[in-house]
Structures are given as C-alpha cells and as structure tokens.
Scaffold this active site. Structure first.
Site, PDB file in Angstrom:
ATOM      1  N   SER A   1      15.213   7.945  12.240  1.00  0.00           N
ATOM      2  CA  SER A   1      13.807   8.320  12.392  1.00  0.00           C
ATOM      3  C   SER A   1      12.948   7.135  12.816  1.00  0.00           C
ATOM      4  CB  SER A   1      13.293   8.879  11.053  1.00  0.00           C
ATOM      5  OG  SER A   1      11.895   8.851  10.998  1.00  0.00           O
ATOM      6  N   GLY A   2      12.208   7.308  13.911  1.00  0.00           N
ATOM      7  CA  GLY A   2      11.253   6.289  14.315  1.00  0.00           C
ATOM      8  C   GLY A   2      10.183   6.074  13.261  1.00  0.00           C
ATOM      9  N   TRP A   3       9.826   7.149  12.555  1.00  0.00           N
ATOM     10  CA  TRP A   3       8.839   7.038  11.476  1.00  0.00           C
ATOM     11  C   TRP A   3       9.327   6.050  10.435  1.00  0.00           C
ATOM     12  CZ3 TRP A   3       7.874   7.077   6.407  1.00  0.00           C
ATOM     13  CH2 TRP A   3       6.572   7.368   5.955  1.00  0.00           C
TER      14      TRP A   3
ATOM     15  N   CYS B   1       2.291  10.380  15.024  1.00  0.00           N
ATOM     16  CA  CYS B   1       3.257  11.163  14.268  1.00  0.00           C
ATOM     17  C   CYS B   1       3.116  12.635  14.652  1.00  0.00           C
ATOM     18  CB  CYS B   1       3.018  10.982  12.768  1.00  0.00           C
ATOM     19  SG  CYS B   1       4.047  12.063  11.731  1.00  0.00           S
TER      20      CYS B   1
ATOM     21  N   ASN C   1      13.172  19.688   9.595  1.00  0.00           N
ATOM     22  CA  ASN C   1      12.832  20.255   8.282  1.00  0.00           C
ATOM     23  C   ASN C   1      11.985  19.220   7.547  1.00  0.00           C
ATOM     24  OD1 ASN C   1      15.389  22.566   7.407  1.00  0.00           O
ATOM     25  ND2 ASN C   1      15.245  21.576   9.384  1.00  0.00           N
TER      26      ASN C   1
ATOM     27  N   SER D   1       6.794  16.530   5.736  1.00  0.00           N
ATOM     28  CA  SER D   1       5.352  16.685   5.961  1.00  0.00           C
ATOM     29  C   SER D   1       4.890  18.104   5.637  1.00  0.00           C
ATOM     30  CB  SER D   1       4.997  16.351   7.417  1.00  0.00           C
ATOM     31  OG  SER D   1       5.227  14.993   7.691  1.00  0.00           O
TER      32      SER D   1
ATOM     33  N   THR E   1      13.764  14.485   8.377  1.00  0.00           N
ATOM     34  CA  THR E   1      13.463  13.174   8.944  1.00  0.00           C
ATOM     35  C   THR E   1      13.413  12.065   7.898  1.00  0.00           C
ATOM     36  OG1 THR E   1      11.168  13.936   8.874  1.00  0.00           O
ATOM     37  CG2 THR E   1      12.237  13.845  11.042  1.00  0.00           C
TER      38      THR E   1
END
Length: 532
Positions: free
Chosen positions: A100-102, A221, A380, A383, A450
């Site tokens: 995940s880039g987050w 995001c 899924n 958030s 994520t």
C-alpha cells in the site's frame, strides 16, 4: 531444481574443478542451492506473474475461485502472514500480498508519517518490495533448513524410508514467495518517471503494478476529498509505460491494475484536445460542468467550449481546476475502466464510497457490456465503517421485506446495545460472505485490505501497553502474548530461530567444521525452554 539434481550438479562442478575443492561437501552446497530458489527479483516477478495469470484464468472459469491479500508495511509482517497461511491452511495458494502506498507514506518515509499524497520518497516503494521478498525467502530457507536437519538425522540413523519421505517434502516444498500487487500511486511524475520507477519495482520482484488516474502532483487518498483526475490519453500513456517496463525486463506476463478514482473525483486539471467529434477527449470534455453564455459575455483570454452549437463557459476554480457535472460519476467510472481494459490494463480497481455488493455490481455490469471478461481488484478498506454500513444495509433490507424494525434506530446502529441483536447478526453474516458474494455477483477477482496490519499493530500495542503499565504488569505480556504463541504453536515464540540463529549455526558448521562457534547449545540457550 530437486535436491538430488542440485547434488549431482555440485558433484560434477567439483569433479571438473579438481582437488582444491576438497573442503566443499556436495550435500551442503546442494542444500544451500535448494534453500535459495530465487536468485533475483526478476526470477520472483516472472514466477509470481505466472501464478497470477493462472489464477485469473481459473477465476474466469469459476468465479468462486477469487484471490485475497492483506496490506503489509514491513517484510516481517508479510513473512508472518504467509507462514500463517501455510500453518493454518497448508498452502499459500491464491493468497497474495498488497503493498500500500498509503502505508509507505505513513510508516516508511524518512520524513516521518505523511498523508497519502505521493510526498514520500518513491524509492521507498521498490525498497519495501525487496524487503518483503527478502523476508519471504528467509522463511523458505528456515523451513527448508529444518527439513535438511531432519534429513541429516535420518541419514545418520540409516533410516532410508525416512530419508525418502523428507527428500519428497524438500522437492515438493511450497514457497512462501507469492505475488505482490504494488501500488505506484499516480506514477510519481510523468510517463517517463512512471516507467523508471516501474522498472525498479519489477527488478525488486513486483509482478503486478497498480496505478491510478489521479494527477500525480495533486494525488489524494482514494477515500478523501479533493481528488483530481487526468484525461484518458494521459493515463493510457502511463499504462503503456508500465507495459514497456515489463516487456523490457522479460516479465511478459506482468499484470497491470488500472484504478479509477472518478467516483469520488469532481475535478480535472486540464481539458484534453478533441480532434474529431465523439473521440475519447470529447467524451471527457462532455462531463465538464458548463454554463451557456453569449459571446458578448465572454471575458478576455478565457477558455470556452462549443457544445451543441452554443457557447459554454466551463466551471473553473480559482486554482485553475475544472469542475465535473454532478451525477456523471458512474458514467466516468465506466468509461475509465472500459478505456483502460481496451488499452493494455489487465484488471480494474474502482474506489467506491461504501462496501456494497449491489453498488459495485452496478459499475461492473455496465463495464462488462463492453468488456465481458472484466475483472476487478477491490479495496476492502478500513476507511469504511463496515459495522454501520452493513447494519444499515440489513435495516433497509428488512424494511423492504416487511420485517419489524421498530426496535432499531437506523441512525444509531453503531451503538453497542445492538451488538447482540438479530439485525447485527444478519449484518455480520453479510460481512462474512461479502468477498464471496462480490466475487460471484460483481466480478471481483481479488479482494484486499489495504491497511490491516497498520491497525493490528496499533491495537495489539495498545492492549499490551494498557495491561503492562497497569495492574497486570508482566502478566499482560505473558498471558496476552507469549502463552498464546506457545499454545498456538507460533514459530516466533522462539524468536532467535525465527531470526535465523539455527541457520547461522548450520552454516558455521558447514564453513568451519568442528571449529564453529555456535549459539544453539541447549544447556545455555534460553530458547530451549520452549521445547523442540
């Protein structure tokens, strides 16, 4: 390569190169060759790309055969996830890893925690891919090392049947190395920047690149406001860049996941050039919010659009960004996905506002009218408030079915008072079957979460700190962590071995013989308290 074929190879090399190799035992060298199946990241990318292609074909034939992954922000987390899969399910089949880039932004940047806006060092992404595969390969080596130890004991005992059994386990060993779907955000720059970063990610082992249609320098995001999309030709150029990178490096089966953020994006940075009526640029322009004006009302140097023979002023913010018309989200998503799939992408990713099977299917069914074999990667996401969403879905379904909902307040269904209610149990069952339902009804090939290990790390640390610094003291760790590891047979309870101490001892003995200084003396090693 089997153990015996590796053994024969080393013996032939040793015979060819002569007596100076007398200290090299073919059995030990063959063992180390087998324990290191993948020599480079490209080996991994080619191997895992073939796995994904096989899984995609199996899903096309049977949509119950969907795949899953969890987002990982550290190699150790990824390693333990795959060890857990083998421990509890006996296989890693159809289980991937999501990068995940987050989480790279939040947890791996030298700047410290950052929002998901592509502000972190882009090199952190391929470095994390490499780190993850280093840990997965180490899990292979550790497990195989245990088998080779058992093989050596069987050989020393003259137990030929046991030797044959263990050799079969070695030759049929299932690797912990699985596909990574790696988030490249919006490409970290123009198409050349996307190509260069993609190459590094593939060389580190990535077989699947996920890229989104937001503006790179205004990236947000997917579950926050302020998203700005790019015209289709800009996005397709980046898809091309990713494909060329795969082909250049010989990963012909590399997978591209094209993500659209159009459902929640209301803005675009630029108006593309339309060369003929009905072309892709004109479709993109048709979604802009405009106001019909008279030419006399036009301002100096402003941009106007001719639409249906009339002059229109596009709605433009002070930032220079253009506004899309309200209500065009669905059509923009479908056009984005169809265009991407028809121009090089293998799968699509649609960011949605809620986890609703019917809502996802409404997009996918329209996409499949033009691309019948369209497959979706679905987030899924943590958030979403899954509890409130599915309780409200259950409430609305009950109303439609004429069931009594008088005991429930739809606006307050998150309240703990409802946790043991019939409605909550109904909702939880729909959460449990969500992935299978979406795979069957909405074309979802791959389900991922994520940020799960971000949240599990926070939760477990909070729980430990609450007890340890409170009245429980050391019992918080012993009862809450260590005893659970022991009862569950979790390998990490013997953390020295998990980190490679047994392998290190064996290698020292291979290299130094009787002179080896080893750490595994049972009489002095506290790890012996855990048995085995």
């Amino acid at each position: 390569m089997t153990y015996q074929s590796a053994l024969e190879h080393v013996r032939s090399v040793k015979e060819k190169l002569g007596g100076t190799w007398d200290a090299i035992r073919p059995e030990d060298a063959a063992r180390m060759i087998v324990q290191n199946r993948f020599k480079t990241g490209l080996d991994i990318a080619k191997y895992t790309a073939a796995i994904m292609r096989k899984d995609m074909a199996e899903y096309d034939a049977d949509n119950s055969k969907y795949t899953q992954s969890l987002g990982c922000w550290h190699g150790f987390i990824a390693q333990q996830k795959m060890i857990a899969n083998k421990k509890y399910f006996g296989t890693t089949n159809k289980r991937y890893i999501y990068l995940s880039g987050w989480m790279v932004a939040a947890l791996r940047s030298e700047f410290g925690p950052l929002p998901d806006q592509s502000m972190h060092e882009k090199t952190a992404v391929p470095k994390l891919i490499e780190e993850i595969y280093t840990f997965l390969r180490q899990a292979d080596a550790k497990e195989l090392n245990d088998l080779f130890r058992a093989l050596q004991k069987a050989e020393e005992a003259g137990d030929s049947a046991k030797v044959k059994e263990i050799e079969s386990q070695i030759d049929n060993f299932e690797t912990h190395v699985v596909p990574i779907i790696a988030d490249i955000d919006a490409g970290f720059g123009n198409e050349e920047a996307t190509y260069l970063l993609t190459k590094q990610m593939i060389e580190a082992g990535a077989c699947a690149i996920q890229i989104e249609n937001q503006v790179s320098d205004a990236k947000q995001c997917g579950h926050q406001a302020g998203k700005v999309t790019v015209p289709h030709e800009d996005f397709l150029a980046k898809i091309n860049a990713v494909r060329y990178a795969f082909l250049e490096l010989g990963v012909d089966e590399g997978v591209i996941v094209a993500r659209t953020d159009s459902e929640g994006a209301d803005l675009t940075q630029k108006i593309p050039v339309s060369r003929e009526p009905g072309d892709l640029a004109s479709k993109y322009i048709s979604y802009l919010e405009t106001t019909e004006i008279d030419i006399a009302d036009a301002k100096e140097d402003e941009i106007l659009i001719k639409r249906d023979g009339k002059l229109h002023r596009p709605t433009r913010l002070a930032s220079g960004l253009y506004q899309f018309r309200e209500g065009t989200q669905h059509d923009r998503v479908v056009l984005d996905c169809v265009t991407s799939l028809q121009n090089g992408a293998d799968m699509i990713w649609i960011e949605t506002p809620t986890p609703d099977v019917a809502g996802i299917a409404s997009f996918v069914n329209d996409i499949k009218k033009q691309v019948p074999d369209a497959k979706l990667v679905y987030n899924n996401s943590p958030s979403f408030n899954w509890t409130i969403n599915f309780r409200q879905q259950a409430y609305d379904r009950w109303v439609a079915e004429g069931k009594d909902v008088s005991g429930y307040d739809r606006a307050k269904l998150m309240d703990a008072q409802y946790d043991d209610s019939e409605l909550a149990r109904d909702a939880d069952e729909k959460i449990r079957t969500f992935q299978a339902d979406a795979a069957r009804e909405a074309g979802v090939f791959h389900h991922l979460i994520t940020l799960p290990t971000y949240h599990t790390a926070a939760l477990s640390t909070h729980e430990l700190a609450q007890g340890y610094f409170g009245d429980e003291g050391m019992l918080a760790y012993v009862a809450g962590v260590q005893r659970k590891e022991i009862r569950g047979g979790i390998a990490c309870v013997k953390h020295q071995a998990m980190a490679g101490s047994d392998m290190g001892d064996d290698h020292k003995e291979i290299f130094s013989g009787g002179n080896a200084l080893k750490a595994g003396d049972a009489s002095k090693n506290t790890m012996s308290q855990f048995g085995g």
